[in-house]
Design a protein around this motif. Sequence first.
Motif, mmCIF file in Angstrom:
data_model
loop_
_atom_site.group_PDB
_atom_site.id
_atom_site.type_symbol
_atom_site.label_atom_id
_atom_site.label_comp_id
_atom_site.label_asym_id
_atom_site.label_seq_id
_atom_site.Cartn_x
_atom_site.Cartn_y
_atom_site.Cartn_z
ATOM 1 N N MET A 208 0.850 -1.180 0.000
ATOM 2 C CA MET A 208 0.000 0.000 0.000
ATOM 3 C C MET A 208 0.889 1.234 0.000
ATOM 4 O O MET A 208 1.960 1.254 0.565
ATOM 5 C CB MET A 208 -0.904 -0.001 1.228
ATOM 6 C CG MET A 208 -1.858 1.176 1.233
ATOM 7 S SD MET A 208 -3.188 1.066 2.425
ATOM 8 C CE MET A 208 -2.421 1.800 3.825
ATOM 9 N N LEU A 209 0.413 2.280 -0.633
ATOM 10 C CA LEU A 209 1.124 3.543 -0.720
ATOM 11 C C LEU A 209 0.336 4.573 0.081
ATOM 12 O O LEU A 209 -0.872 4.667 -0.055
ATOM 13 C CB LEU A 209 1.194 3.968 -2.187
ATOM 14 C CG LEU A 209 1.950 5.217 -2.530
ATOM 15 C CD1 LEU A 209 3.427 5.031 -2.232
ATOM 16 C CD2 LEU A 209 1.763 5.541 -4.000
ATOM 17 N N ALA A 210 0.984 5.329 0.963
ATOM 18 C CA ALA A 210 0.302 6.360 1.745
ATOM 19 C C ALA A 210 0.967 7.692 1.484
ATOM 20 O O ALA A 210 2.171 7.774 1.277
ATOM 21 C CB ALA A 210 0.352 6.041 3.240
ATOM 22 N N LEU A 211 0.175 8.751 1.469
ATOM 23 C CA LEU A 211 0.670 10.089 1.180
ATOM 24 C C LEU A 211 0.453 10.999 2.373
ATOM 25 O O LEU A 211 -0.596 10.968 3.001
ATOM 26 C CB LEU A 211 -0.084 10.686 -0.011
ATOM 27 C CG LEU A 211 -0.151 9.848 -1.281
ATOM 28 C CD1 LEU A 211 -1.054 10.537 -2.287
ATOM 29 C CD2 LEU A 211 1.226 9.646 -1.847
ATOM 30 N N THR A 212 1.426 11.826 2.669
ATOM 31 C CA THR A 212 1.282 12.859 3.675
ATOM 32 C C THR A 212 1.766 14.149 3.056
ATOM 33 O O THR A 212 2.822 14.177 2.434
ATOM 34 C CB THR A 212 2.126 12.546 4.929
ATOM 35 O OG1 THR A 212 1.727 11.282 5.438
ATOM 36 C CG2 THR A 212 1.942 13.613 5.980
ATOM 37 N N TRP A 213 1.007 15.206 3.193
ATOM 38 C CA TRP A 213 1.369 16.471 2.569
ATOM 39 C C TRP A 213 2.014 17.405 3.571
ATOM 40 O O TRP A 213 1.590 17.482 4.717
ATOM 41 C CB TRP A 213 0.130 17.177 2.026
ATOM 42 C CG TRP A 213 -0.437 16.494 0.861
ATOM 43 C CD1 TRP A 213 -0.122 16.720 -0.448
ATOM 44 C CD2 TRP A 213 -1.419 15.467 0.855
ATOM 45 N NE1 TRP A 213 -0.843 15.896 -1.256
ATOM 46 C CE2 TRP A 213 -1.652 15.118 -0.478
ATOM 47 C CE3 TRP A 213 -2.114 14.796 1.846
ATOM 48 C CZ2 TRP A 213 -2.554 14.146 -0.849
ATOM 49 C CZ3 TRP A 213 -3.010 13.830 1.480
ATOM 50 C CH2 TRP A 213 -3.216 13.515 0.147
ATOM 51 N N LEU A 214 2.998 18.122 3.092
ATOM 52 C CA LEU A 214 3.549 19.257 3.807
ATOM 53 C C LEU A 214 2.915 20.442 3.090
ATOM 54 O O LEU A 214 3.312 20.792 1.992
ATOM 55 C CB LEU A 214 5.071 19.271 3.715
ATOM 56 C CG LEU A 214 5.738 17.981 4.196
ATOM 57 C CD1 LEU A 214 7.232 18.010 3.902
ATOM 58 C CD2 LEU A 214 5.477 17.760 5.658
ATOM 59 N N LEU A 215 1.861 21.012 3.663
ATOM 60 C CA LEU A 215 1.021 21.968 2.947
ATOM 61 C C LEU A 215 1.735 23.258 2.600
ATOM 62 O O LEU A 215 2.323 23.897 3.459
ATOM 63 C CB LEU A 215 -0.220 22.311 3.787
ATOM 64 C CG LEU A 215 -1.244 21.214 3.943
ATOM 65 C CD1 LEU A 215 -2.376 21.698 4.846
ATOM 66 C CD2 LEU A 215 -1.800 20.773 2.625
ATOM 67 N N PRO A 216 1.669 23.648 1.304
ATOM 68 C CA PRO A 216 2.199 24.946 0.904
ATOM 69 C C PRO A 216 1.363 26.069 1.503
ATOM 70 O O PRO A 216 0.220 25.857 1.921
ATOM 71 C CB PRO A 216 2.072 24.934 -0.622
ATOM 72 C CG PRO A 216 1.847 23.511 -1.005
ATOM 73 C CD PRO A 216 1.214 22.852 0.180
ATOM 74 N N ALA A 217 1.893 27.271 1.519
ATOM 75 C CA ALA A 217 1.230 28.414 2.149
ATOM 76 C C ALA A 217 -0.167 28.672 1.597
ATOM 77 O O ALA A 217 -1.057 29.078 2.336
ATOM 78 C CB ALA A 217 2.089 29.662 1.992
ATOM 79 N N LYS B 163 5.842 13.610 1.577
ATOM 80 C CA LYS B 163 6.251 12.387 2.250
ATOM 81 C C LYS B 163 5.424 11.245 1.684
ATOM 82 O O LYS B 163 4.199 11.319 1.630
ATOM 83 C CB LYS B 163 6.037 12.506 3.761
ATOM 84 C CG LYS B 163 6.455 11.250 4.520
ATOM 85 C CD LYS B 163 6.415 11.470 6.027
ATOM 86 C CE LYS B 163 5.127 10.981 6.592
ATOM 87 N NZ LYS B 163 5.089 11.027 8.057
ATOM 88 N N ILE B 164 6.083 10.174 1.264
ATOM 89 C CA ILE B 164 5.432 9.007 0.687
ATOM 90 C C ILE B 164 5.711 7.828 1.600
ATOM 91 O O ILE B 164 6.868 7.606 1.992
ATOM 92 C CB ILE B 164 6.018 8.677 -0.713
ATOM 93 C CG1 ILE B 164 5.946 9.887 -1.629
ATOM 94 C CG2 ILE B 164 5.316 7.483 -1.333
ATOM 95 C CD1 ILE B 164 4.564 10.375 -1.921
ATOM 96 N N ILE B 165 4.695 7.067 1.945
ATOM 97 C CA ILE B 165 4.872 5.862 2.738
ATOM 98 C C ILE B 165 4.458 4.681 1.871
ATOM 99 O O ILE B 165 3.305 4.566 1.484
ATOM 100 C CB ILE B 165 4.024 5.894 4.028
ATOM 101 C CG1 ILE B 165 4.367 7.141 4.853
ATOM 102 C CG2 ILE B 165 4.253 4.613 4.838
ATOM 103 C CD1 ILE B 165 3.432 7.379 6.012
ATOM 104 N N LYS B 166 5.399 3.840 1.552
ATOM 105 C CA LYS B 166 5.103 2.629 0.784
ATOM 106 C C LYS B 166 4.942 1.479 1.771
ATOM 107 O O LYS B 166 5.846 1.175 2.531
ATOM 108 C CB LYS B 166 6.213 2.325 -0.223
ATOM 109 C CG LYS B 166 5.869 1.124 -1.081
ATOM 110 C CD LYS B 166 6.915 0.872 -2.135
ATOM 111 C CE LYS B 166 6.528 -0.369 -2.927
ATOM 112 N NZ LYS B 166 7.580 -0.792 -3.819
#
Length: 151
Positions: free
Chosen positions: A1-10, A147-150
């Motif tokens: 499974m692939l999981a996504l986490t964002w570092l939100l832009p302004a 950030k990508i979590i595989k």
Amino acid sequence: MLALTWLLPAQYAAAECLIVNFKNGTSTSFDINDRPEVGFDASQMIIKSQALEATYDVETVDTFTFGSEAGVLNSILEKGEVRIVYKNSECVEISGLEAQTPAYLHSLSGVTLAAIQADSSGTATFNLSSFAKGVYIITTCNSQSFKIIKR
């Protein structure tokens, strides 16, 4: 499974929700304060937070982005804006780059594992099938990171 986490832009600082839009024209949203984690396996989109877990068939999902209860904050890519898009359980696509702009995949220790250039439409696709399960960072030349979590 692939999981996504964002570092939100302004430009997403006012985001209240993660909004999932479906191909049938409906949508659903998740409170951003619950810090929802978006994951994918071969055929499912899985959204988990402390409060809930929801699963959707990938084939029914059109897009997902950040927004407010009133709607998507910015549904169109603006100049200089980069977005990450799930392709399937092994591929992640970066859109909004300028043609031939490099994007990089790094280990958590900072080692560059892959470097690719955007095609003429500004899209770069990372194929993660040869990488082990773990956490990776994708960076672009405009200093955005994902950030990508595989799994």
